[in-house]
Write an enzyme that holds these catalytic residues in place. Structure first.
Site, PDB file in Angstrom:
ATOM      1  N   PRO A 187      -8.996 -44.920  32.666  1.00 27.23           N
ATOM      2  CG  PRO A 187      -7.582 -44.342  30.900  1.00 27.23           C
ATOM      3  CD  PRO A 187      -9.016 -44.261  31.336  1.00 27.23           C
ATOM      4  CB  CYS A 188      -6.892 -46.541  37.548  1.00 29.04           C
ATOM      5  SG  CYS A 188      -5.732 -47.908  37.233  1.00 29.04           S
ATOM      6  CD  GLN A 189      -2.826 -45.873  33.515  1.00 33.69           C
ATOM      7  OE1 GLN A 189      -3.958 -45.411  33.671  1.00 33.69           O
ATOM      8  NE2 GLN A 189      -2.438 -46.478  32.403  1.00 33.69           N
TER       9      GLN A 189
END
Length: 679
Positions: free
Chosen positions: A225-227
């Protein structure tokens, strides 16, 4: 009563994980004693699962004799992070109300593999106990039910896909002949689309799965995940209170236990820069600490598709495999010593990154027919146009919100449809054939969103990849969610190129479908390149072999051309996949815009012909003589796309200053070319 008391305390502390957090418990006692043999264990009939942060405090502060747990913690004892066990939890530990069991997951065998709902756990009832136990008997925890172990054993290599999304890594690696033996994805709609395309439904939340249940595999892949790292978000990195930034530790956990030969990870490019590179340093150190030498590169999908999408790719090779002493099994004994050869951030080893072509592609290459321009499922409504009209960037220059049909699209983001007013760009085909004119006015013909199929093409997914089953606009489900999945996906074309180079490094370079590694492009007697249909290819299918697309072949299968550049040859399977992701790679459409067809551009690139598209290997933690030569060839082409990529790569190299970069730059005589290009 005890469970409810503990639960309320944990809720107040915000220590309980989200989702399923109370499960049955049937652990073996110390030294293998069953509950019947050691009645003191029988009273612990529920497991309460904590957040990652809470688990870290417990892990540091509670003694765990024999690796089982059950030690006492003190309210004032210190942890590595400076946090301490709250007094209420310390009291529970002291009076044996609870015991601490490290490493247990929601889907651990001791939790019967199939957790009870929160409601059942909160009530403290026994009704779910037998049901969970019965389901556990029929379903092995952590495995995709549809995996054919026999087929996997016969494949050149096996791989797993964590944070799988809609299967971008799987598309790329199956194009090389690999077989997926495990996948994890918690989004329900992504799971459904994954199953529609591959026949396997991924397991859910990776944090609930024991690493031991995943089983052996050669390569681990993950687009974690890159958030927490993206420029679009709050950029809190590893300090994100939601815990998203720390999910990369799940990858580390699986690597530590299963010790695959290698791994490939992907994330947003801002991961390189956030917190002045310290975040990336921490991630790389954790990966090296479980026995891997690591290298990373920034690669832009714009090289091969008409979308600006710069991403950081991280590859790791188990240290004994890289040194030629490993048999592929691994023993999990990586000591984390050594940096594998130096580098500005994290110290990368000299990994042979593949060379990808700087192709002359345009948004117009991926658009559907003009009939969709007036389709109400895609055109802006008057209300949407009013919201767009009120934004600041629209007021400054409305045309900036129109995609250039003769150029590349902006980075496709997950909120392309739902957050359209702030960042999205739209398609508007002017009667002249160009979108580079005046923005349409309210009341006239409205611009439209990209269709889901156009987004898939921008991402490099093959035409055979099924989309409509999950609610393409007008279909079942939420159409915006499909755009969300596509915006979060990895580019299978770039993945295939990286993976093929990795297979060469670890000695598993097999024969992908269609014999791609023997050479994708070849000349017949007249020197031209032929295209023909290939039946039974497996591009985009999970071993189903359903895709039939035009691919590049030779008239004489014995005249296969490897080409003079080994790095380019390793990109041949990726180029084949790209041709599967293009509506018509040999169309006359290219000639109308003054370009060679995509088909001919790819052929010329692999043959290293004069005037062929330049090739790029991106930029990262190392800058070698081979990289310098690649940049020199880019700048020497005089092609606008190649010049832009070459100068951008050198800019990043100067910014990150990998060891010896200046001397290599001078030795390759790049300065005169740089000056010429800038002029």
């Amino acid at each position: 009563a005890a469970i409810n008391t503990v639960r309320l305390v944990l809720l107040k502390l915000k220590w309980m994980r989200r989702g399923v957090n109370i499960t049955p418990y049937a652990h073996q006692g110390p030294e293998g004693e069953s509950q019947e043999e050691d009645p003191s264990w029988a009273e612990f009939e529920r497991a309460i699962h904590l957040t990652a942060a809470a688990s870290a405090v417990m892990e540091d502060d509670v003694a765990t004799p024999n690796g089982v747990g059950g030690g006492r913690g003190g309210a004032g004892s210190s942890s590595s992070g400076g946090d301490t066990i709250p007094p209420a939890i310390a009291e529970f530990l002291a009076n044996d109300t609870v015991r601490w069991l490290p490493g247990m997951r929601v889907r651990s065998a001791s939790c019967y593999g199939n957790p009870l709902s929160n409601r059942a756990g909160d009530q403290g009832g026994q009704g779910g106990h037998d049901q969970a136990h019965a389901q556990a008997q029929s379903q092995a925890p952590g495995r995709m039910a549809a995996v054919d172990v026999t087929v996997a054993a016969a494949a050149p290599f096996t791989f797993i896909e964590l944070f799988a999304g809609i299967g971008g890594f799987r598309v790329g690696l199956e194009a090389l002949g690999g077989r997926c033996v495990f996948a994890s994805e918690m989004d329900r709609e992504a799971q459904h689309l994954y199953k529609v395309n591959f026949g396997d439904e991924p397991c859910g939340d990776i944090t609930e799965i024991d690493a031991e249940d995943i089983g052996p595999h050669d390569i681990l892949t993950a687009g974690f995940p890159c958030q927490s790292f993206s420029n679009v978000g709050e950029r809190k990195g590893l300090d994100d209170p939601r815990g998203i930034g720390m999910l990369f530790l799940e990858i580390v956990r699986v690597l530590r236990v299963n010790q695959p030969r290698a791994f490939i990870l992907e994330n947003v490019s801002n991961l390189v820069y956030i917190d002045d590179g310290k975040t990336l340093e921490i991630i790389l150190a954790e990966l090296r600490g479980v026995g891997y030498d690591v290298s990373w590169r920034l690669l832009n999908s714009r090289l091969v598709v008409p979308q600006q999408r710069s991403r950081v790719y991280i590859v790791g090779v188990r240290r004994d495999v890289l040194n030629g002493s490993g048999d592929g099994s691994g023993d999990g004994s990586g000591d984390g010593s050594g940096d594998g050869g130096g580098g500005s951030i994290g110290g990368g080893f000299d990994y042979p990154w593949p060379e990808l072509p700087c192709l002359d592609t345009q948004v117009s290459d991926v658009l559907e027919g003009v009939e969709v321009d007036r389709d109400p499922r895609y055109t802006l409504t008057p209300h949407q146009f009013d919201k767009l009209h009120a934004t600041q960037d629209y007021k400054q220059d409305p045309t900036q919100r129109l995609v250039r049909l003769d150029g590349g699209a902006r980075t496709l983001i997950s909120h392309y449809r739902s957050g359209f007013a702030l960042r999205s760009e739209f398609v508007w085909r002017h009667p002249s054939g160009s979108s580079n004119g005046t923005f349409p006015v309210a009341g006239g013909e409205m611009p439209r969103f990209f269709t889901a199929r156009e987004c898939a093409r921008l991402q490099g997914f093959p035409e055979s990849h099924i989309l409509g089953e999950v609610g393409e606009a007008g279909g079942k489900g939420n159409g915006n969610r499909l755009y969300y999945q596509l915006g979060n996906a990895v580019c299978p074309v770039v993945v295939a190129a990286i993976a093929n180079s990795l297979l060469a490094v670890i000695g598993l370079l097999g024969e992908p479908p269609g014999g791609v590694n023997k050479g994708l492009l070849a000349a017949n007697a007249s020197g031209s390149v032929n295209a023909s249909a290939v039946e039974g290819g497996s591009i985009g299918r999970g071993g189903g072999g359903g895709a039939t697309r035009a691919v590049v072949e030779t008239a004489d299968p014995h005249m296969l051309n490897q080409g003079p550049n080994p790095r380019r040859n390793l990109s041949a399977p990726a180029i084949r996949l790209l041709l599967h992701a293009t509506p018509d790679p040999s169309s006359a459409h290219y000639a109308l815009t003054g370009r060679s067809s995509l088909f001919d551009q790819c052929a010329s690139f692999l043959r290293c012909e004069e005037g062929a598209p330049g090739g790029s290997t991106g930029c990262g933690d190392c800058f070698t003589a081979a990289d310098a030569e690649t940049v020199r060839r880019l700048l020497a082409t005089g092609q606008p796309r190649a010049l832009a990529d070459g100068l951008h790569s050198l800019g990043r190299v100067a910014l990150m200053e990998p060891p010896g970069w200046a001397a290599i730059l001078l030795e390759a005589n790049l300065l005169p070319l740089m000056v010429q290009c800038l002029r």
